[in-house]
Design an enzyme around this catalytic site. Sequence first.
Site, short mmCIF file in Angstrom:
data_model
loop_
_atom_site.label_atom_id
_atom_site.label_comp_id
_atom_site.label_asym_id
_atom_site.label_seq_id
_atom_site.Cartn_x
_atom_site.Cartn_y
_atom_site.Cartn_z
N ARG A 132 2.02 1.18 15.15
CA ARG A 132 1.64 1.07 13.74
C ARG A 132 2.11 -0.28 13.22
NH1 ARG A 132 6.09 4.88 10.60
NH2 ARG A 132 5.06 4.06 8.76
N TYR A 187 9.15 15.73 0.51
CA TYR A 187 8.96 17.06 -0.09
C TYR A 187 8.75 16.98 -1.59
CZ TYR A 187 9.16 19.20 4.29
OH TYR A 187 8.82 19.56 5.56
N TRP A 205 7.26 0.01 3.80
CA TRP A 205 7.74 0.72 2.61
C TRP A 205 9.14 1.25 2.83
CZ3 TRP A 205 8.93 5.94 1.33
CH2 TRP A 205 8.81 6.85 2.39
N SER A 257 12.50 5.72 -13.97
CA SER A 257 11.40 6.46 -14.57
C SER A 257 11.32 7.87 -14.00
CB SER A 257 10.09 5.71 -14.35
OG SER A 257 9.00 6.57 -14.51
N SER A 258 11.38 8.00 -12.66
CA SER A 258 11.22 9.37 -12.15
C SER A 258 12.43 10.22 -12.44
CB SER A 258 10.83 9.45 -10.68
OG SER A 258 11.18 8.35 -9.98
N GLU A 282 12.24 12.97 -0.20
CA GLU A 282 11.14 12.34 -0.93
C GLU A 282 9.79 12.87 -0.47
OE1 GLU A 282 10.66 10.36 -3.42
OE2 GLU A 282 8.57 9.75 -3.06
N HIS A 316 15.35 12.99 11.94
CA HIS A 316 14.18 13.09 12.81
C HIS A 316 13.33 11.83 12.72
CE1 HIS A 316 12.05 15.43 9.35
NE2 HIS A 316 11.76 14.16 9.25
N HIS A 317 13.64 10.97 11.75
CA HIS A 317 12.96 9.67 11.69
C HIS A 317 13.68 8.65 12.57
CE1 HIS A 317 10.35 10.82 8.32
NE2 HIS A 317 11.38 11.56 7.94
N LYS A 343 4.37 30.10 3.38
CA LYS A 343 3.47 29.71 2.31
C LYS A 343 2.02 29.78 2.76
CE LYS A 343 6.30 27.02 -0.59
NZ LYS A 343 5.82 27.65 -1.79
N HIS A 387 13.50 11.73 3.51
CA HIS A 387 12.89 13.01 3.85
C HIS A 387 12.74 13.93 2.63
CE1 HIS A 387 10.93 15.90 6.23
NE2 HIS A 387 11.61 16.77 5.51
N SER A 413 -1.01 27.32 -5.09
CA SER A 413 -0.68 28.72 -5.41
C SER A 413 -1.26 29.15 -6.75
CB SER A 413 0.84 28.92 -5.44
OG SER A 413 1.42 28.47 -4.25
N HIS A 441 0.84 -1.20 0.00
CA HIS A 441 0.00 0.00 0.00
C HIS A 441 0.88 1.25 0.00
CE1 HIS A 441 -2.86 3.08 1.30
NE2 HIS A 441 -2.07 3.34 2.33
N THR A 473 7.50 26.94 5.49
CA THR A 473 6.18 26.37 5.27
C THR A 473 5.11 27.33 5.78
OG1 THR A 473 7.23 24.25 5.70
CG2 THR A 473 4.85 24.24 5.49
N ASP A 513 6.27 21.34 -26.66
CA ASP A 513 6.22 20.00 -26.10
C ASP A 513 7.28 19.92 -25.01
OD1 ASP A 513 6.19 17.11 -25.69
OD2 ASP A 513 5.18 16.98 -27.62
C1 HEM Z 1 6.42 21.04 9.27
C2 HEM Z 1 6.68 20.04 8.54
C3 HEM Z 1 6.99 18.63 9.02
C4 HEM Z 1 7.59 18.19 10.15
C5 HEM Z 1 8.11 19.03 11.29
C6 HEM Z 1 7.63 16.74 10.08
C7 HEM Z 1 8.18 15.90 11.04
C8 HEM Z 1 8.17 14.53 10.99
C9 HEM Z 1 8.81 13.66 11.95
C10 HEM Z 1 9.61 14.13 13.16
C11 HEM Z 1 8.57 12.38 11.58
C12 HEM Z 1 9.09 11.10 12.25
C13 HEM Z 1 8.10 10.57 13.23
C14 HEM Z 1 8.51 9.24 13.78
O1 HEM Z 1 8.71 8.29 13.00
O2 HEM Z 1 8.59 9.14 15.01
C15 HEM Z 1 7.79 12.43 10.39
C16 HEM Z 1 7.34 11.31 9.70
C17 HEM Z 1 6.80 11.37 8.42
N1 HEM Z 1 6.51 12.52 7.72
FE1 HEM Z 1 6.69 14.42 8.38
N2 HEM Z 1 7.05 16.33 8.94
C18 HEM Z 1 6.65 17.46 8.25
C19 HEM Z 1 6.05 17.51 7.03
C20 HEM Z 1 5.82 16.41 6.23
C21 HEM Z 1 5.38 16.47 4.88
C22 HEM Z 1 5.12 17.73 4.09
C23 HEM Z 1 5.28 15.19 4.45
C24 HEM Z 1 4.86 14.63 3.11
C25 HEM Z 1 4.21 15.25 2.21
C26 HEM Z 1 5.65 14.33 5.54
C27 HEM Z 1 5.65 12.96 5.47
C28 HEM Z 1 6.06 12.13 6.48
C29 HEM Z 1 6.04 10.69 6.39
C30 HEM Z 1 5.63 9.86 5.17
C31 HEM Z 1 6.49 10.21 7.62
C32 HEM Z 1 6.55 8.77 8.06
C33 HEM Z 1 7.60 7.96 7.44
C34 HEM Z 1 7.52 6.55 7.96
O3 HEM Z 1 8.05 6.30 9.06
O4 HEM Z 1 6.93 5.68 7.29
N3 HEM Z 1 5.97 15.10 6.62
N4 HEM Z 1 7.56 13.75 10.05
CU LIG Z 2 11.05 13.51 7.47
#
Ligand code: HEM
Ligand SMILES: [Cu+2]
Lengths: 180, 524
Positions: B449, B256, B140, B168-169, B254, B301-302, B330, B252, B267, B75, B327, B104
């Site tokens: 999770r 963005y 994933w 591809s990307s 990714e 931060h992950h 914006k 990370h 916008s 998923h 952010t 084009d």
């Molecule tokens: C102010 C902006 C953001 C902050 C401060 C932030 C912070 C964080 C942090 C600290 C985690 C890790 C949490 C953990 O695993 O304990 C996380 C996970 C995640 N964030 Fe964000 N994030 C932000 C914006 C975004 C945006 C814009 C996206 C995507 C469009 C995003 C997608 C994700 C995803 C996919 C995960 C989980 C990844 C995984 O463990 O599978 N975040 N974020």
């Molecule tokens: Cu991140």
Amino acid sequence: MNHMPLLRKLLLGTLAMFAFAFALVPLYDVFCDVTGLNGKPSMEQARQSERVDNSREVTVSFTTHAQSGAPFKVSAQQQSVVVKPGEMSLVTFAAANTSDQARVMQAIPSVSPGLAAKYLHKLACFCFDQQTLQANEQQEYQLRFYVDPALPPEYEELTLSYTLFDISAKHSESLVAAAR
Amino acid sequence: MSTAAATHEHHGPATGIKRWLFTTNHKDIGTLYLLFSLLMFLTGGAMAMVIRAELFQPGLQLVDPHFFNQMTTVHGLIMVFGAVMPAFTGLANWMIPMMIGAPDMALPRMNNWSFWILPFAFAILLMSLFMDGGGPAFGWTFYAPLSTTYSNDNTALFVFAIHIMGISSIMGAINVIVTIVNLRAPGMKWMKLPLFVWTWLITAFLLIAVMPVLAGAVTMVLTDKYFGTDFFNAAGGGDPVMFQHIFWFFGHPEVYIMILPAFGIISTIVPTFSRKKLFGYSSMVYATASIALLSFVVWAHHMFTTGMPLAGELFFMYSTMLISVPTGVKVFNWVATMWRGSISFEAPMMFAIAFIVLFTLGGFSGLMLAITPVDFQYHDTYFVVAHFHYVLVTGAVFSIMAAAYYWLPKWTGHMYNTRLAKWHFWMSLISVNVLFFPMHFVGLAGMPRRIPDYALQFADFNAIISIGGFAFGLSQLLFVAVVFKCIKAGEKAPAKVWDGAEGLEWQVASPAPYHTFETPPEVK
Ligand code: HEM
Ligand SMILES: [Cu+2]
């Protein structure tokens, strides 16, 4: 419009980033070495200390942990020793292969607190080599080490832990040869 | 590599399947990407339905845990690489040439390739689900040693699928950059570029920077698993924590990659329906660029719970929080654009407003997660799941829906059924919050999770979440209905579909002719 020059630069950039992914591997090791992060002690044989610091004592404890499914039992004969920095210590570990097949063991040391790892020097360690243990064989290993006198004073207790890995799969041929 | 000139021999499109297989036309390829993305969205969605059905009640009912893990893994992979990213590439293909007055994309043959290898990647990935031992089940994020020591033999298929998606990307990104840099109409100066073009340009650089790193990571997993290397194997001197560093160095940026084009879409839409110019155009460009740059220094931060030293924890905590500044700029600009505008609430605008509110909510939960000491509690709980679904579903996916409702009349020449579109919006808005909002609370209460079963105290909330999930899944069928009805028939759309809209794409007829801007337009 000729797109080639820009295209070439972008492709080069892509390749460079692919190479960078692999460069991260040595960079990571160098970074950990320099900063002493991640608690990895050296796997090389150290030289004896030139001086002994008689003014303080450090407790060094030992633990071992068999990685899931690894059929090994290894334990230090003393759970911990109290040493003076610079002073040589000898600790005996009793090891056993609990399976009825020959197995190759690799022990990976780790020191906690991690930042103290680079102050623990080993002159002899079963972790320097892969150890082959025959079916149900018992063995004794010697660990010779000392704590560096340069160890910052805030560290009073260190733990040296070994994770035991069964790496027989990578050595199946040499094992068969050894069994003959 | 051929140039756009090579495609000018014949004028109308070829007919039948050959038109789609051999097409080098940016509009055709855009359509292919968008339809493929829709198909993947439904496929990944079906898997989410399996996950939510299993989690409807505590205990193991429908699927076994191994299959459950395959569902969460695939998923995630499908939604990231199959739904969101191709949707943005499809929008880029359709809109960027028209927005900058180019005939084009710059590299049309490569464009054809970059689309047509994608279905193979996903066929390989999906096929592995039906093979002995099943598909990937390690999440994933494919952390080693789950993906090396403890994975099954089909992992090679996963690796190849990721390689193909990456290629591809990267090809898509290169094409976008070359197009924007080389094919802008005379007078289309950098600071006149529509924001969707700007955000995509920056996204394309992010893609080139990090997709190769992902390719490197999967390659290391492949060699560790099959060829005896020890990159991530402690027994051989490697380090599994290093996997996480390499993965999140990709991961990370990714996230963005999946949100910057969304910023561009919002916008574009907000000024149209506020009948005002975008507030703070240049600050938008700089904010996008600084978000992209900062995204390279926040990856750990992950990994707060992997045992980093204090200095590392603090560095990544502050750098992560720093991202919320651009952010915030914006969000402020979007709100300022709406301020005292004469706003009308058409379907694209409704999705855009929902985006602004709910994406910000996701940003706030991100900020909570960025606080190192509390992340020790939130990490790997449903709180994280709530966070990233707010930014990705009500963020990225809502922006894609908004874009579809905004440009669909331009693409098809027909106005869609606006009543149905509004139904789709309200159903989605309500159900998505029933689905994801309670996840914050079960997460804070400690529900982990990626588990097929859970403690009894979470039962009621999970039942609610699952109901929200099914409702959200069903609501998307309305979207499919709107799109296909609009392709077939509908009221004839004028060239300028929305009276407040600006941009070159509204100067060409609806539907956009097969070839546009063969002679560059005059940009004042
Ligand atoms: C102010 C902006 C953001 C902050 C401060 C932030 C912070 C964080 C942090 C600290 C985690 C890790 C949490 C953990 O695993 O304990 C996380 C996970 C995640 N964030 Fe964000 N994030 C932000 C914006 C975004 C945006 C814009 C996206 C995507 C469009 C995003 C997608 C994700 C995803 C996919 C995960 C989980 C990844 C995984 O463990 O599978 N975040 N974020
Ligand atoms: Cu991140």
